[in-house]
Design an enzyme around this catalytic site. Sequence first.
Site, PDB file in Angstrom:
ATOM      1  N   LYS A  76     -37.263  -6.548  73.102  1.00 58.19           N
ATOM      2  CA  LYS A  76     -37.738  -7.380  72.535  1.00 58.19           C
ATOM      3  C   LYS A  76     -37.966  -7.432  70.934  1.00 58.19           C
ATOM      4  CE  LYS A  76     -42.746  -5.623  73.117  1.00 58.19           C
ATOM      5  NZ  LYS A  76     -44.010  -5.855  73.943  1.00 58.19           N
TER       6      LYS A  76
ATOM      7  N   ALA B 180     -43.510   6.439  63.000  1.00 58.57           N
ATOM      8  CA  ALA B 180     -43.850   7.821  63.002  1.00 58.57           C
ATOM      9  C   ALA B 180     -43.540   8.265  61.664  1.00 58.57           C
ATOM     10  CB  ALA B 180     -43.047   8.381  63.885  1.00 58.57           C
TER      11      ALA B 180
ATOM     12  N   GLY C 162     -45.037  12.129  60.398  1.00 64.28           N
ATOM     13  CA  GLY C 162     -45.110  13.444  60.021  1.00 64.28           C
ATOM     14  C   GLY C 162     -43.881  14.158  60.564  1.00 64.28           C
TER      15      GLY C 162
ATOM     16  N   PHE D  26     -48.226  21.751  61.941  1.00 60.36           N
ATOM     17  CA  PHE D  26     -48.861  20.775  62.503  1.00 60.36           C
ATOM     18  C   PHE D  26     -49.943  21.295  63.493  1.00 60.36           C
ATOM     19  CE2 PHE D  26     -47.264  16.180  63.168  1.00 60.36           C
ATOM     20  CZ  PHE D  26     -47.160  15.935  61.727  1.00 60.36           C
TER      21      PHE D  26
ATOM     22  N   PHE E 158     -37.174 -10.514  76.168  1.00 62.21           N
ATOM     23  CA  PHE E 158     -38.373  -9.935  76.524  1.00 62.21           C
ATOM     24  C   PHE E 158     -38.165  -9.394  78.121  1.00 62.21           C
ATOM     25  CE2 PHE E 158     -42.786 -10.132  78.562  1.00 62.21           C
ATOM     26  CZ  PHE E 158     -43.248  -9.485  77.752  1.00 62.21           C
TER      27      PHE E 158
ATOM     28  N   GLN F 262     -54.712   9.479  73.789  1.00 65.77           N
ATOM     29  CA  GLN F 262     -55.139  10.176  72.559  1.00 65.77           C
ATOM     30  C   GLN F 262     -55.688   9.428  71.569  1.00 65.77           C
ATOM     31  OE1 GLN F 262     -51.804  12.190  69.883  1.00 65.77           O
ATOM     32  NE2 GLN F 262     -52.714  13.864  71.203  1.00 65.77           N
TER      33      GLN F 262
ATOM     34  N   HIS G  64     -56.335   9.517  67.426  1.00 66.40           N
ATOM     35  CA  HIS G  64     -55.814  10.366  66.423  1.00 66.40           C
ATOM     36  C   HIS G  64     -56.822  10.369  65.595  1.00 66.40           C
ATOM     37  CE1 HIS G  64     -53.490  11.810  62.945  1.00 66.40           C
ATOM     38  NE2 HIS G  64     -52.378  11.941  63.611  1.00 66.40           N
TER      39      HIS G  64
ATOM     40  N   LEU H 117     -52.146   4.578  60.608  1.00 68.41           N
ATOM     41  CA  LEU H 117     -52.157   6.030  60.571  1.00 68.41           C
ATOM     42  C   LEU H 117     -51.930   6.735  59.161  1.00 68.41           C
ATOM     43  CD1 LEU H 117     -51.999   8.677  62.819  1.00 68.41           C
ATOM     44  CD2 LEU H 117     -49.805   8.580  62.104  1.00 68.41           C
TER      45      LEU H 117
ATOM     46  N   GLU I 139     -50.773  13.416  60.301  1.00 66.46           N
ATOM     47  CA  GLU I 139     -51.325  14.949  60.531  1.00 66.46           C
ATOM     48  C   GLU I 139     -50.799  15.822  59.302  1.00 66.46           C
ATOM     49  OE1 GLU I 139     -52.006  15.919  64.720  1.00 66.46           O
ATOM     50  OE2 GLU I 139     -51.060  17.947  64.272  1.00 66.46           O
TER      51      GLU I 139
ATOM     52  N   ARG J  31     -55.577  17.747  68.492  1.00 62.91           N
ATOM     53  CA  ARG J  31     -56.140  16.250  68.088  1.00 62.91           C
ATOM     54  C   ARG J  31     -57.283  15.991  68.617  1.00 62.91           C
ATOM     55  NH1 ARG J  31     -50.534  12.984  67.449  1.00 62.91           N
ATOM     56  NH2 ARG J  31     -50.028  13.893  65.297  1.00 62.91           N
TER      57      ARG J  31
ATOM     58  N   HIS K 196     -54.071   6.303  69.620  1.00 60.43           N
ATOM     59  CA  HIS K 196     -52.719   6.499  69.158  1.00 60.43           C
ATOM     60  C   HIS K 196     -51.605   6.516  70.082  1.00 60.43           C
ATOM     61  CE1 HIS K 196     -50.183   8.370  66.335  1.00 60.43           C
ATOM     62  NE2 HIS K 196     -50.179   9.402  66.858  1.00 60.43           N
TER      63      HIS K 196
ATOM     64  N   GLU L 112     -42.313   7.284  75.268  1.00 58.70           N
ATOM     65  CA  GLU L 112     -43.981   7.218  75.662  1.00 58.70           C
ATOM     66  C   GLU L 112     -44.202   6.446  76.627  1.00 58.70           C
ATOM     67  OE1 GLU L 112     -46.077   6.192  72.066  1.00 58.70           O
ATOM     68  OE2 GLU L 112     -47.948   5.789  73.185  1.00 58.70           O
TER      69      GLU L 112
ATOM     70  N   ARG M  20     -51.539  15.400  73.706  1.00 59.34           N
ATOM     71  CA  ARG M  20     -50.140  15.579  72.974  1.00 59.34           C
ATOM     72  C   ARG M  20     -50.416  16.597  71.790  1.00 59.34           C
ATOM     73  NH1 ARG M  20     -47.006  12.956  69.115  1.00 59.34           N
ATOM     74  NH2 ARG M  20     -48.713  11.474  68.897  1.00 59.34           N
TER      75      ARG M  20
ATOM     76  N   SER N  55     -43.939  14.268  70.262  1.00 57.93           N
ATOM     77  CA  SER N  55     -43.721  12.911  71.000  1.00 57.93           C
ATOM     78  C   SER N  55     -42.034  12.421  70.525  1.00 57.93           C
ATOM     79  CB  SER N  55     -44.705  11.842  70.718  1.00 57.93           C
ATOM     80  OG  SER N  55     -44.054  10.475  71.077  1.00 57.93           O
TER      81      SER N  55
END
Length: 544
Positions: free
Chosen positions: A19, A30, A32, A100, A139, A213, A215, A225, A228, A259, A323, A347, A358, A363
């Site tokens: 989509k 993402a 870290g 981490f 979509f 989760q 964060h 975000l 971490e 986390r 998160h 995910e 997690r 991930s």
Amino acid sequence: MRAAIEAHDAGADVAIVSKLHPTRSHSGAAEGGINAALGNASEDSPESHAFDTVKGSDYLGDQDAIEVFTAEAPGDIYQLEHWGCVFSRMPDGRIAQRPFGAAGAPRTAYAADITGHVLLHVCYEQVMKRSLRVYEELFAWKLVVEDGRCQGVVCWDLVNGGLKTIGAKTIILATGGIGRLFRATTNAWSCTGDGMAMALHAGVPLKDMEFMQFHPTTLYPSGILITEGCRGEGGYLLNKDGERFMKRYAPNAIELASRDVVSRSEQTEIDQGRGIDGCVFLDLRHLGAEKILERLPGSRELAMTYAAVDPIYDPIPVRPGAHYSMGGVDTDVWGKTELEGLYAAGECACVSVHGGNRLGGNSLMETITFGRRSGKAAAEAALSTADVSFSSSTQADAERELKRLLDRTDGERPAAIRDELGATMLENFGVFRREEKMVRQQEVVAGLRERYERVVVEDKGEVFNNDLTHALELGYLLDLASCMLEGGIARKESRGAHARPYDYPTRDDEHFLKHSLVTWEDGGPKLSYKPVTMTKWEPQERKY
Ligand SMILES: Cc1cc2nc3c(=O)[nH]c(=O)nc-3n(C[C@H](O)[C@H](O)[C@H](O)COP(=O)(O)OP(=O)(O)OC[C@H]3O[C@@H](n4cnc5c(N)ncnc54)[C@H](O)[C@@H]3O)c2cc1C
């Protein structure tokens, strides 16, 4: 994209439906890094990565899947490197790895703090190199299920309007997470759990949906975000008295506990009046300008732009935010679901390597390792399947449903329902959960669902009709909220991200060392359970 590359290389004829333009997928946010036991920064092994992941999962992760994951991750990292992934380096030229949360060794490979962006572009280059067909801005709305197998997907064409059905011998869902179910989230507007909902309505169970989760370090008030990696590089968490409060909650790992532990500790500080305007502080000042500029430039920029704080000189206000969904479409270690022809990875899937919580960095690795595996398995299945043949009934049904929605002129637009859903989910199904609040939230969702039955799409146009897609996404969100609540109320224990300190404060392995499964029957979620696969790690008390 990783699945598509592998399926192509295994000989299948592949197309990607998205989509968004593929490089706008939310993986690009993402920051870290990505976990694999390369052992570059210190001694490490897949076994140790597996143990940390099992413990991090609060023993709900399937240990066979975790062992596959950690054993294959290093090879997948080298593959990405050979494709041109510009990982940050150690002085001797090897891939750098940072510490981490809840990891026994510095195991997180990274490209400064834009790791997801880099991976996404590397994969897209490989997609282009192979000239894979990409149907972008399409979509996907409904799966075509006929003759007991998944045979295609009905899509709404965002650019030109109209429904299109794409037939396929096998289909891999890789539609990402569901953070938008909560008002304070790190997830983009596109993260509405579409693939999970499509699978659910095709009769495929979702697994462990109650585990969301939160964060620990999201910016106030936007929810953006702060990686971490900031704590991995040595950042502290402080309360209003300037105390490094994590020393009280996790004396060994301190800020690098897992986390769920850090988010609960922060929330406790805030709830007990030791926060600052509903936040705590993430302090990087002692790292010095040079390290911040070299290792965390993106985080600094985010803090400056969205919180008006320069972390070189001032601490950053942060709080827990929704998160990552540990739950998702129930699959085996090859991404295969219960429905013939349907696979899931990333995910939106629940293999499950993350169990109840997690670990940061696991991930991105999961999207790559299980993306590759599902691509291979789906290609092999497709190559051994005769041509698909399905009737036009799914598209015809979808067209009637769409017409009913677009013809409606009286009612409410989706936005207010969506906002209320997000705000109440955060209030009643957040970091800490109470029975009465979860039950109340079920009533709220039922009320919102009634309002949704009368939802109005004011834009009747064909081209980029966001009003329409928001309405469809809202339907998914409502159904997935019901699934989460059903699982959460029934899980009468505290495990991983599912924390019930007021009525069931401890983990109950005797009754709940099992995955929840939810299917959609008679217009609502129906719960069942299946065992967790254990190989060599017996559940222990989890301390950091
Ligand atoms: C801000 C942030 C930072 C993170 N940092 C890290 C990190 O450092 N390390 C780590 O390991 N993990 C991190 N995570 C988690 C990790 O990034 C995600 O879990 C992962 O990238 C999800 O990848 P995915 O491929 O499953 O989904 P996505 O990257 O979200 O891709 C989903 C794709 O599905 C498409 N799609 C969705 N619905 C439809 C539909 N109905 N029709 C057609 N297409 C559809 C989208 O267009 C998109 O292309 C982070 C997450 C966030 C939010």
